[in-house]
Design a protein around this motif. Structure first.
Motif, short mmCIF file in Angstrom:
data_model
loop_
_atom_site.label_atom_id
_atom_site.label_comp_id
_atom_site.label_asym_id
_atom_site.label_seq_id
_atom_site.Cartn_x
_atom_site.Cartn_y
_atom_site.Cartn_z
N VAL A 50 0.86 -1.17 0.00
CA VAL A 50 0.00 0.00 0.00
C VAL A 50 0.89 1.22 0.00
CG1 VAL A 50 -1.74 1.27 1.30
CG2 VAL A 50 -1.80 -1.22 1.26
N GLU A 51 0.78 2.05 -1.02
CA GLU A 51 1.58 3.28 -1.10
C GLU A 51 0.94 4.35 -0.23
OE1 GLU A 51 4.53 3.61 -2.69
OE2 GLU A 51 4.41 1.50 -3.28
N GLY A 52 1.71 5.33 0.21
CA GLY A 52 1.21 6.37 1.11
C GLY A 52 1.25 5.86 2.54
N ARG A 53 1.22 6.77 3.46
CA ARG A 53 1.36 6.36 4.86
C ARG A 53 0.03 5.94 5.48
NH1 ARG A 53 5.61 10.63 7.36
NH2 ARG A 53 7.24 10.18 5.87
N PRO A 63 6.60 3.07 12.86
CA PRO A 63 5.92 3.38 11.59
C PRO A 63 6.06 2.24 10.59
CG PRO A 63 7.36 5.18 12.24
CD PRO A 63 7.63 4.06 13.18
N LEU A 64 5.03 2.04 9.80
CA LEU A 64 5.08 1.06 8.72
C LEU A 64 5.85 1.66 7.55
CD1 LEU A 64 1.38 -0.11 8.89
CD2 LEU A 64 3.37 -1.33 9.75
N ILE A 65 6.45 0.83 6.75
CA ILE A 65 7.23 1.30 5.61
C ILE A 65 6.29 1.48 4.42
CG2 ILE A 65 9.16 0.79 4.07
CD1 ILE A 65 10.19 -1.11 6.31
N ASN A 122 14.18 -3.70 9.80
CA ASN A 122 13.01 -4.56 9.68
C ASN A 122 12.81 -5.51 10.86
OD1 ASN A 122 15.22 -6.01 8.87
ND2 ASN A 122 14.38 -6.61 6.90
N GLN A 123 13.53 -5.27 11.96
CA GLN A 123 13.19 -5.94 13.21
C GLN A 123 11.90 -5.34 13.76
OE1 GLN A 123 17.29 -7.28 15.35
NE2 GLN A 123 16.59 -5.26 15.76
N CYS A 124 11.69 -4.04 13.53
CA CYS A 124 10.52 -3.35 14.06
C CYS A 124 9.61 -2.81 12.96
CB CYS A 124 10.95 -2.18 14.93
SG CYS A 124 11.96 -2.65 16.34
N HIS A 125 10.19 -2.39 11.84
CA HIS A 125 9.42 -1.77 10.77
C HIS A 125 9.15 -2.79 9.67
CE1 HIS A 125 10.22 2.16 12.55
NE2 HIS A 125 11.44 1.72 12.76
#
Length: 145
Positions: A50-53, A63-65, A122-125
């Motif tokens: 999904v693009e955009g935050r 926060p998600l990437i 990518n341990q958290c995000h």
């Protein structure tokens, strides 16, 4: 008498262990993703990025990437996330900077570079995805109080 009981228990333990292993081996394995365990499922059939935050669900949620990281290298020598998100480059790349907590060591001292404990992003995000839930979720975000 005690010796014969102990011997009986000692001979019974391997039998119970072997029967437990045999029972576990015969139990069917069910996958949460709807495919056989050894079946390859193409990634694009599982979810779409999904693009955009996306909005966070709770305070302190990492926060998600909002972009794909499929070809990103993150290992001991290289972290491609830092090529845009490190505080020295984020402004020119128009990318969000890392939180200052990423530049603190375990004792809370400020560092000029990202702390080793925060190096593997990518341990958290994780990338945002429009993916079906694997299990029912009744989580409700806090009201902000």
């Amino acid at each position: 008498m005690r010796k014969s009981i102990a011997t009986g228990v000692m001979t019974l333990i391997p039998v119970l262990l072997l029967s437990g292993v045999a029972l576990a081996q015969s139990a069917p394995v069910e996958s949460l993703r709807g495919a056989e365990v050894d079946e390859l499922v193409p990634l694009n059939q599982v979810h779409k990025n999904v693009e955009g935050r996306m909005q966070r669900n709770y305070r302190q949620q990492p926060p998600l990437i909002p972009h794909s990281i499929e070809q990103y290298q993150i290992d001991v020598r290289t972290n491609q996330c830092l090529s845009c998100h490190d505080w020295t480059k984020a402004g020119e790349r128009n990318a969000p900077t890392l939180s200052m907590t990423h530049y603190l060591d375990r004792e809370g001292r400020e560092l000029d570079r990202i702390a080793g404990t925060r190096y593997f992003c990518n341990q958290c995000h994780v990338p945002q995805a429009d993916a079906p839930a694997l299990v029912d979720n009744v989580f409700q975000p806090s009201s902000g109080n």
